[in-house]
Design a protein around this motif. Structure first.
Motif, PDB file in Angstrom:
ATOM      1  N   LEU A   1     -54.298   4.554-118.268  1.00  0.00           N
ATOM      2  CA  LEU A   1     -53.756   3.189-118.353  1.00  0.00           C
ATOM      3  C   LEU A   1     -52.260   3.163-118.046  1.00  0.00           C
ATOM      4  CD1 LEU A   1     -55.587   2.078-121.653  1.00  0.00           C
ATOM      5  CD2 LEU A   1     -56.268   1.616-119.281  1.00  0.00           C
ATOM      6  N   GLY A   2     -51.764   1.964-117.804  1.00  0.00           N
ATOM      7  CA  GLY A   2     -50.344   1.769-117.497  1.00  0.00           C
ATOM      8  C   GLY A   2     -50.212   0.521-116.640  1.00  0.00           C
ATOM      9  N   GLY A   3     -49.022  -0.011-116.560  1.00  0.00           N
ATOM     10  CA  GLY A   3     -48.793  -1.257-115.838  1.00  0.00           C
ATOM     11  C   GLY A   3     -48.956  -1.104-114.328  1.00  0.00           C
ATOM     12  N   PRO A   4     -48.861  -2.225-113.617  1.00  0.00           N
ATOM     13  CA  PRO A   4     -49.020  -2.202-112.162  1.00  0.00           C
ATOM     14  C   PRO A   4     -47.955  -1.337-111.495  1.00  0.00           C
ATOM     15  CG  PRO A   4     -48.178  -4.344-112.904  1.00  0.00           C
ATOM     16  CD  PRO A   4     -48.600  -3.585-114.125  1.00  0.00           C
ATOM     17  N   GLY A   5     -48.370  -0.449-110.612  1.00  0.00           N
ATOM     18  CA  GLY A   5     -47.428   0.353-109.840  1.00  0.00           C
ATOM     19  C   GLY A   5     -46.799   1.515-110.579  1.00  0.00           C
ATOM     20  N   VAL A   6     -47.234   1.767-111.803  1.00  0.00           N
ATOM     21  CA  VAL A   6     -46.575   2.810-112.599  1.00  0.00           C
ATOM     22  C   VAL A   6     -46.857   4.214-112.042  1.00  0.00           C
ATOM     23  CG1 VAL A   6     -48.425   3.152-114.319  1.00  0.00           C
ATOM     24  CG2 VAL A   6     -46.022   3.438-114.994  1.00  0.00           C
ATOM     25  N   GLY A   7     -47.958   4.340-111.280  1.00  0.00           N
ATOM     26  CA  GLY A   7     -48.308   5.651-110.715  1.00  0.00           C
ATOM     27  C   GLY A   7     -49.623   6.226-111.219  1.00  0.00           C
ATOM     28  N   LYS A   8     -50.486   5.387-111.752  1.00  0.00           N
ATOM     29  CA  LYS A   8     -51.786   5.850-112.274  1.00  0.00           C
ATOM     30  C   LYS A   8     -52.601   6.552-111.187  1.00  0.00           C
ATOM     31  CE  LYS A   8     -53.070   1.635-113.423  1.00  0.00           C
ATOM     32  NZ  LYS A   8     -51.832   0.904-113.042  1.00  0.00           N
ATOM     33  N   GLY A   9     -52.759   5.854-110.047  1.00  0.00           N
ATOM     34  CA  GLY A   9     -53.581   6.397-108.967  1.00  0.00           C
ATOM     35  C   GLY A   9     -53.017   7.704-108.436  1.00  0.00           C
ATOM     36  N   THR A  10     -51.703   7.734-108.256  1.00  0.00           N
ATOM     37  CA  THR A  10     -51.020   8.924-107.738  1.00  0.00           C
ATOM     38  C   THR A  10     -51.271  10.123-108.655  1.00  0.00           C
ATOM     39  OG1 THR A  10     -49.309   7.472-106.867  1.00  0.00           O
ATOM     40  CG2 THR A  10     -48.742   9.813-107.078  1.00  0.00           C
ATOM     41  N   GLN A  11     -51.089   9.916-109.950  1.00  0.00           N
ATOM     42  CA  GLN A  11     -51.271  11.029-110.886  1.00  0.00           C
ATOM     43  C   GLN A  11     -52.751  11.384-111.037  1.00  0.00           C
ATOM     44  OE1 GLN A  11     -48.891  12.994-112.222  1.00  0.00           O
ATOM     45  NE2 GLN A  11     -47.355  11.825-111.088  1.00  0.00           N
ATOM     46  N   CYS A  12     -53.631  10.381-110.990  1.00  0.00           N
ATOM     47  CA  CYS A  12     -55.074  10.662-111.111  1.00  0.00           C
ATOM     48  C   CYS A  12     -55.542  11.581-109.987  1.00  0.00           C
ATOM     49  CB  CYS A  12     -55.882   9.361-111.072  1.00  0.00           C
ATOM     50  SG  CYS A  12     -55.953   8.535-112.671  1.00  0.00           S
TER      51      CYS A  12
ATOM     52  N   ILE B   1     -54.451  15.043-111.000  1.00  0.00           N
ATOM     53  CA  ILE B   1     -55.208  15.546-112.170  1.00  0.00           C
ATOM     54  C   ILE B   1     -56.630  15.906-111.742  1.00  0.00           C
ATOM     55  CG2 ILE B   1     -56.077  14.998-114.494  1.00  0.00           C
ATOM     56  CD1 ILE B   1     -53.812  12.778-114.582  1.00  0.00           C
ATOM     57  N   ALA B   2     -57.220  15.014-110.936  1.00  0.00           N
ATOM     58  CA  ALA B   2     -58.608  15.231-110.497  1.00  0.00           C
ATOM     59  C   ALA B   2     -58.717  16.528-109.694  1.00  0.00           C
ATOM     60  CB  ALA B   2     -59.075  14.043-109.673  1.00  0.00           C
ATOM     61  N   GLU B   3     -57.769  16.741-108.768  1.00  0.00           N
ATOM     62  CA  GLU B   3     -57.784  17.958-107.931  1.00  0.00           C
ATOM     63  C   GLU B   3     -57.585  19.216-108.771  1.00  0.00           C
ATOM     64  OE1 GLU B   3     -54.636  17.610-105.080  1.00  0.00           O
ATOM     65  OE2 GLU B   3     -55.770  16.152-103.872  1.00  0.00           O
ATOM     66  N   THR B   4     -56.617  19.156-109.673  1.00  0.00           N
ATOM     67  CA  THR B   4     -56.239  20.355-110.429  1.00  0.00           C
ATOM     68  C   THR B   4     -57.253  20.687-111.529  1.00  0.00           C
ATOM     69  OG1 THR B   4     -53.949  19.773-110.024  1.00  0.00           O
ATOM     70  CG2 THR B   4     -54.329  21.427-111.731  1.00  0.00           C
ATOM     71  N   PHE B   5     -57.786  19.669-112.169  1.00  0.00           N
ATOM     72  CA  PHE B   5     -58.624  19.938-113.344  1.00  0.00           C
ATOM     73  C   PHE B   5     -60.101  19.581-113.135  1.00  0.00           C
ATOM     74  CE2 PHE B   5     -54.281  19.418-114.981  1.00  0.00           C
ATOM     75  CZ  PHE B   5     -54.130  20.663-115.605  1.00  0.00           C
ATOM     76  N   GLY B   6     -60.460  19.248-111.894  1.00  0.00           N
ATOM     77  CA  GLY B   6     -61.877  19.043-111.592  1.00  0.00           C
ATOM     78  C   GLY B   6     -62.506  17.807-112.201  1.00  0.00           C
ATOM     79  N   PHE B   7     -61.839  16.670-112.012  1.00  0.00           N
ATOM     80  CA  PHE B   7     -62.448  15.412-112.449  1.00  0.00           C
ATOM     81  C   PHE B   7     -62.812  14.569-111.231  1.00  0.00           C
ATOM     82  CE2 PHE B   7     -59.771  16.390-116.169  1.00  0.00           C
ATOM     83  CZ  PHE B   7     -60.681  16.189-117.197  1.00  0.00           C
ATOM     84  N   THR B   8     -63.754  13.678-111.413  1.00  0.00           N
ATOM     85  CA  THR B   8     -64.005  12.632-110.421  1.00  0.00           C
ATOM     86  C   THR B   8     -63.140  11.432-110.793  1.00  0.00           C
ATOM     87  OG1 THR B   8     -66.253  13.381-110.034  1.00  0.00           O
ATOM     88  CG2 THR B   8     -65.760  11.087-109.445  1.00  0.00           C
ATOM     89  N   HIS B   9     -62.329  10.998-109.834  1.00  0.00           N
ATOM     90  CA  HIS B   9     -61.399   9.896-110.065  1.00  0.00           C
ATOM     91  C   HIS B   9     -62.078   8.578-109.707  1.00  0.00           C
ATOM     92  CE1 HIS B   9     -57.500   7.764-108.432  1.00  0.00           C
ATOM     93  NE2 HIS B   9     -57.952   7.197-109.533  1.00  0.00           N
TER      94      HIS B   9
END
Ligand SMILES: Nc1ncnc2c1ncn2[C@@H]1O[C@H](COP(=O)(O)OP(=O)(O)O)[C@@H](O)[C@H]1O
Ligand SMILES: O=c1ccn([C@@H]2O[C@H](COP(=O)(O)OP(=O)(O)O)[C@@H](O)[C@H]2O)c(=O)[nH]1
Ligand SMILES: [Mg+2]
Length: 235
Positions: free
Chosen positions: A60-71, A74-82
Motif C-alpha cells: 500500500l501507499g499513495g499514488p506515485g509513491v513507488g509501489k509498482g517499482t518496488q513490487c 521484490i517479486a524478482e528477488t524473493f519469488g513472488f507473483t506481482h
C-alpha cells in the motif's frame, strides 16, 4: 504506531478540492448491494480454488509513491507473483469487458472501483495463476475493500507494506510517470491523494493495530528504498 502526517499541497496547488471527499464513495454499487449479488453467495465466501493456500502480501501507499517499482524488484528477488490491481482494472478497460466503461470513469475521477468488481478480478487472477506467493499491489484501498476481500478470498496477508512519502513528492512522481495513464494529471492526483488519506489510511491503521504493517520511508533512490524492504522478506 504513529503515522506521519503528509504535508498539505495547498501551498503548491491552489485547486485542491477537499469537499470532494464527502462524495467519495465506491462507484455504482453500495456496500450492501455488493453483498446481495451472486458473486458473494455464502457457500463461496472466503475461499479460493487452489491446490495450496497461497501466501498473500499487500503493498500500500499513495499514488506515485513507488509501489509498482518496488513490487517488481521484490517479486524478482524473493519469488513472488506481482498482481497490480490497477493493472487488472486497466486490462478490463482495454478489453472492453462489461465493467470497462464503469472502471474507466472511476479511474478517471480518482475514485475507488466497487469492491465487488475488484475482488472478483483479484480472485480470478490468484486462482488462474500457477504460483502460490503473491504481492497484491494497490489493494485494499478502503475498509470496504478489505472486508469484501475477507468475505470472498479470506486469506490473511502475512505482510502489509506501506510506502510512505510526502504528497509533493508523490505528485511529482505521478506527473513524471509518462505511461499515458488517464489519471496521471494534477486534478485526478489531488483527488487520489484525498481518497488515499480518507479511505486507505484507515486500512493501514487496521493492519498496524494487527502488528502486520511494515512502514517504509519511500524517499530516496529506488536502490535505497529496496534496501529498506529487503530485510522484511529475507527472514
Ligand atoms: N524512489 C524513487 N524516486 C523517484 N522516482 C521514483 C522512485 N520510485 C519510482 N519512481 C518513479 O515514480 C513513478 C511512480 O512509480 P510507480 O512505481 O508507478 O508508483 P505507484 O505504483 O506507487 O503509483 C514512476 O515514473 C517511477 O519510475
Ligand atoms: O484496488 C483498487 C486498485 C485501483 N483502483 C483504481 O485504479 C486507480 C489506479 O490504481 P493503481 O494502483 O494502478 O495506481 P497507483 O497507485 O499505482 O498510481 C486508482 O486510483 C483507482 O481508481 C481501484 O479502484 N481499486
Ligand atoms: Mg502502481
Amino acid at each position: 504506531m504513529m503515522l506521519r502526517r503528509v504535508s498539505p499541497l495547498s501551498k503548491l496547488i491552489s485547486a485542491a478540492k477537499p469537499s470532494l471527499l464527502l462524495n467519495q464513495v465506491a462507484y455504482g454499487l453500495s456496500f450492501m448491494e455488493a453483498f446481495s449479488t451472486d458473486a458473494l453467495k455464502p457457500a463461496e465466501a472466503g475461499t479460493v480454488s487452489k491446490a495450496r493456500t497461497p501466501i498473500i502480501n499487500f503493498v500500500l501507499g499513495g499514488p506515485g509513491v513507488g509501489k509498482g517499482t518496488q513490487c517488481t524488484r521484490i517479486a524478482e528477488t524473493f519469488g513472488f507473483t506481482h498482481l497490480s490491481v490497477g493493472d487488472l482494472l486497466r486490462k478490463e478497460i482495454s478489453s472492453n469487458t462489461e465493467y470497462g466503461a464503469m472502471i474507466l470513469e472511476t479511474i478517471t475521477k480518482g475514485k475507488i472501483v466497487a469492491s465487488e468488481v475488484t475482488v472478483k478480478l483479484l480472485k480470478t487472477a490468484i486462482e488462474s495463476n500457477e504460483t502460490d506467493r503473491f504481492l497484491i499491489d494497490g489493494f485494499p484501498r478502503s475498509e470496504e475493500n478489505r472486508v469484501a476481500y475477507e468475505q470472498i478470498i479470506g486469506i490473511e496477508p502475512e505482510v502489509v507494506l506501506f510506502f510512505d512519502c510526502d504528497e509533493e513528492e508523490m505528485l511529482k512522481r505521478v506527473l513524471h510517470r509518462n505511461q499515458g495513464r488517464v489519471d496521471d494529471n494534477i486534478d485526478t492526483t489531488m483527488q487520489r491523494l484525498r481518497v488515499f488519506e480518507a479511505y486507505t489510511l484507515p486500512v493501514i491503521r487496521y493492519y498496524s493495530r494487527k502488528g502486520k504493517l511494515h512502514k517504509i520511508n519511500a524517499i530516496g533512490t529506488e536502490d535505497e528504498i529496496f534496501e529498506r524492504v529487503k530485510p522484511i522478506f529475507a527472514t
